[in-house]
Design an enzyme around this catalytic site. Structure first.
Site, mmCIF file in Angstrom:
data_model
loop_
_atom_site.group_PDB
_atom_site.id
_atom_site.type_symbol
_atom_site.label_atom_id
_atom_site.label_comp_id
_atom_site.label_asym_id
_atom_site.label_seq_id
_atom_site.Cartn_x
_atom_site.Cartn_y
_atom_site.Cartn_z
ATOM 1 C CB CYS A 157 -5.652 -10.411 -7.538
ATOM 2 S SG CYS A 157 -5.195 -9.242 -6.260
ATOM 3 C CG HIS B 55 -9.278 -9.688 -9.228
ATOM 4 N ND1 HIS B 55 -9.643 -9.770 -7.900
ATOM 5 C CD2 HIS B 55 -8.290 -8.764 -9.270
ATOM 6 C CE1 HIS B 55 -8.902 -8.945 -7.188
ATOM 7 N NE2 HIS B 55 -8.068 -8.313 -7.997
ATOM 8 C CG ASN C 8 -8.582 -6.301 -4.526
ATOM 9 O OD1 ASN C 8 -8.667 -7.522 -4.559
ATOM 10 N ND2 ASN C 8 -7.639 -5.635 -5.176
HETATM 11 N N1 ACO Z 1 -8.682 9.100 0.549
HETATM 12 C C1 ACO Z 1 -8.445 10.361 0.159
HETATM 13 N N2 ACO Z 1 -7.412 10.701 -0.607
HETATM 14 C C2 ACO Z 1 -6.569 9.740 -0.999
HETATM 15 C C3 ACO Z 1 -6.747 8.395 -0.623
HETATM 16 C C4 ACO Z 1 -7.854 8.108 0.183
HETATM 17 N N3 ACO Z 1 -8.125 6.842 0.588
HETATM 18 N N4 ACO Z 1 -5.765 7.653 -1.161
HETATM 19 C C5 ACO Z 1 -4.977 8.493 -1.853
HETATM 20 N N5 ACO Z 1 -5.474 9.748 -1.760
HETATM 21 C C6 ACO Z 1 -4.938 10.971 -2.333
HETATM 22 C C7 ACO Z 1 -3.467 10.881 -2.657
HETATM 23 O O1 ACO Z 1 -2.675 11.141 -1.529
HETATM 24 C C8 ACO Z 1 -3.325 11.968 -3.702
HETATM 25 O O2 ACO Z 1 -3.279 13.193 -3.052
HETATM 26 P P1 ACO Z 1 -2.318 14.368 -3.604
HETATM 27 O O3 ACO Z 1 -2.839 14.668 -4.979
HETATM 28 O O4 ACO Z 1 -2.534 15.445 -2.612
HETATM 29 O O5 ACO Z 1 -0.953 13.788 -3.626
HETATM 30 C C9 ACO Z 1 -4.667 11.897 -4.451
HETATM 31 O O6 ACO Z 1 -5.571 11.207 -3.580
HETATM 32 C C10 ACO Z 1 -4.552 11.160 -5.754
HETATM 33 O O7 ACO Z 1 -3.847 9.941 -5.508
HETATM 34 P P2 ACO Z 1 -3.651 8.870 -6.624
HETATM 35 O O8 ACO Z 1 -2.967 7.659 -6.052
HETATM 36 O O9 ACO Z 1 -3.005 9.525 -7.817
HETATM 37 O O10 ACO Z 1 -5.151 8.548 -6.929
HETATM 38 P P3 ACO Z 1 -5.761 7.820 -8.151
HETATM 39 O O11 ACO Z 1 -6.667 8.708 -8.856
HETATM 40 O O12 ACO Z 1 -4.736 7.094 -8.948
HETATM 41 O O13 ACO Z 1 -6.660 6.717 -7.404
HETATM 42 C C11 ACO Z 1 -6.544 4.377 -6.913
HETATM 43 C C12 ACO Z 1 -6.043 5.768 -6.554
HETATM 44 C C13 ACO Z 1 -8.041 4.325 -6.651
HETATM 45 C C14 ACO Z 1 -5.838 3.359 -6.017
HETATM 46 C C15 ACO Z 1 -6.251 4.136 -8.401
HETATM 47 O O14 ACO Z 1 -4.897 4.395 -8.693
HETATM 48 C C16 ACO Z 1 -6.566 2.739 -8.808
HETATM 49 O O15 ACO Z 1 -7.699 2.386 -8.953
HETATM 50 N N6 ACO Z 1 -5.536 1.897 -9.019
HETATM 51 C C17 ACO Z 1 -5.678 0.514 -9.188
HETATM 52 C C18 ACO Z 1 -5.072 -0.112 -7.974
HETATM 53 C C19 ACO Z 1 -5.805 -1.299 -7.445
HETATM 54 O O16 ACO Z 1 -6.922 -1.587 -7.776
HETATM 55 N N7 ACO Z 1 -5.106 -2.007 -6.575
HETATM 56 C C20 ACO Z 1 -5.650 -3.141 -5.962
HETATM 57 C C21 ACO Z 1 -4.666 -4.195 -5.853
HETATM 58 S S1 ACO Z 1 -4.146 -4.733 -7.399
HETATM 59 C C22 ACO Z 1 -5.153 -5.884 -7.949
HETATM 60 O O17 ACO Z 1 -5.998 -6.402 -7.284
HETATM 61 C C23 ACO Z 1 -5.025 -6.216 -9.361
#
Ligand code: ACO
Length: 327
Positions: A113, A254, A284
């Site tokens: 990215c 980004h 993204n």
């Molecule tokens: N829909 C519903 N529930 C979901 C989904 C979904 N799409 N995805 C995950 N969950 C669930 C998980 O299974 C988990 O359930 P559980 O508690 O029963 O185990 C719950 O939601 C919480 O999951 P987490 O992964 O802990 O959720 P979090 O609050 O961390 O949010 C997210 C996830 C949005 C991806 C967050 O971690 C984030 O913003 N991370 C940054 C990652 C990112 O932006 N990556 C992009 C690529 S990197 C880059 O471009 C720099």
């Protein structure tokens, strides 16, 4: 010292829209979950038969037209991409041929990215030293072919798009790129990767069955990493130029996740209104995200000569960085 300036911008997004509601039919997710956690409403999906270079060429042509530059004037083509048409040759070489930019040399950057920011910083060095007059920097990603469509934790995040910038010597003093600051930390390589398909785990039936050729991510670790290093990186650029956060007129980030951008801006004390956000529409788009955003804000007419623009990006590697530019 010659400074480099962005002389033209262009972007392209495929027509097909995949909404959060559509995703509700595909995996166990909801529009509300995706919107609240990420700020994404919909993303674009490339057509069957469409490849990354096809998208890149459209964005590049728009940027060349704005810069009133012929493809034959290009000295270098740099493509930031992790989703090239094929592993070999580079996407940039294919783009070069399609554009007919036969004077240029062309290569890809694998900085995920942060790829287009890395490309911009490299272009800047060639321009500053007088070794190049026109550099085409592209960020193009077709991530819909790299996500596991049964993994709800990743498939809701990404989209397809391409952005391009034509970089050349600044046309007026005190305009253009002030500085760029790049960083990497390979110790964090495991938090975002496509583990299979390379020399470590070459293509095999087992590799495919385990979906190792698809994006694997530790979302929480990425969030923590990003909100720590991105404010540091923007401050590094401001300090290098004797400027402060209040001097910034526009932030072009980004766009990985709205929550990351909001937290970074909060830490820097920069109001969200200064930030161009299109995450809701595109998701993204990795290396495309920054040049697409820059193209949109540029074409919106909001950029005034002399405005201070801060760019920031972070990606797998981890790779990240910032740049400051006087428009
Ligand atoms: N829909 C519903 N529930 C979901 C989904 C979904 N799409 N995805 C995950 N969950 C669930 C998980 O299974 C988990 O359930 P559980 O508690 O029963 O185990 C719950 O939601 C919480 O999951 P987490 O992964 O802990 O959720 P979090 O609050 O961390 O949010 C997210 C996830 C949005 C991806 C967050 O971690 C984030 O913003 N991370 C940054 C990652 C990112 O932006 N990556 C992009 C690529 S990197 C880059 O471009 C720099």
């Amino acid at each position: 010292m010659i400074q480099s300036q962005i002389l033209g911008t262009g972007s392209y997004a495929p027509k097909q829209i995949l909404t959060n509601r559509d995703l509700e039919q595909m995996v166990a997710t909801t529009d509300a979950w995706i919107w609240e956690r990420t700020g994404i409403k919909e993303r674009r999906i490339a057509a069957e038969g469409e490849a990354t270079s096809d998208m890149a060429v459209v964005a590049a042509r728009h940027a060349l037209a704005m810069a009133a530059t012929s493809a034959l004037d290009l000295d270098i083509i740099i493509a930031g991409t992790i989703s090239a048409d094929m592993p070999l040759p580079s996407c940039a070489a294919i783009i070069q041929a399609k554009l007919g930019a036969m004077r240029a040399f062309a290569f890809d950057i694998s900085a995920a990215c942060a790829g287009s920011l890395y490309g911009l910083a490299i272009a800047d060095q060639f321009i500053r030293t007088g070794r190049a007059q026109r550099v085409l920097v592209i960020g193009a990603e077709l991530l819909s072919r790299l996500v596991n469509w049964s993994d709800r934790s990743t498939c809701v995040l990404f989209g397809d798009a391409a952005g391009a910038m034509v970089v050349g010597p600044a046309r007026a003093p005190a305009r253009g790129l002030l500085s760029a600051h790049l960083h990497s930390d390979g110790r964090a390589a495991g938090i975002l990767s496509i583990p299979g398909g390379g020399s470590r785990f070459p293509p095999s039936e087992e590799m495919l069955a385990r979906n190792m050729h698809k994006i694997a991510m530790n979302g929480r670790a990425i969030y923590k990493f990003a909100v720590r290093v991105l404010p540091e990186s923007v401050l590094e650029a401001l300090n290098a130029n004797g400027l402060c956060a209040a001097d910034i007129d526009h932030i072009v980030p980004h766009q990985a996740n709205a929550r990351i951008v909001e937290k970074v801006l909060e830490r820097l004390g920069i109001p969200l209104e200064k930030c161009w956000m299109n995450l809701a529409r595109y998701g993204n788009t990795s290396s495309a995200s920054l040049p697409v955003s820059l193209d949109e804000i540029n074409r919106s007419g909001r950029l005034k000569p002399g405005d201070l623009i801060a760019m920031m990006a972070i990606g797998a590697g981890m790779t990240w960085g910032s740049a400051l530019m006087r428009w």
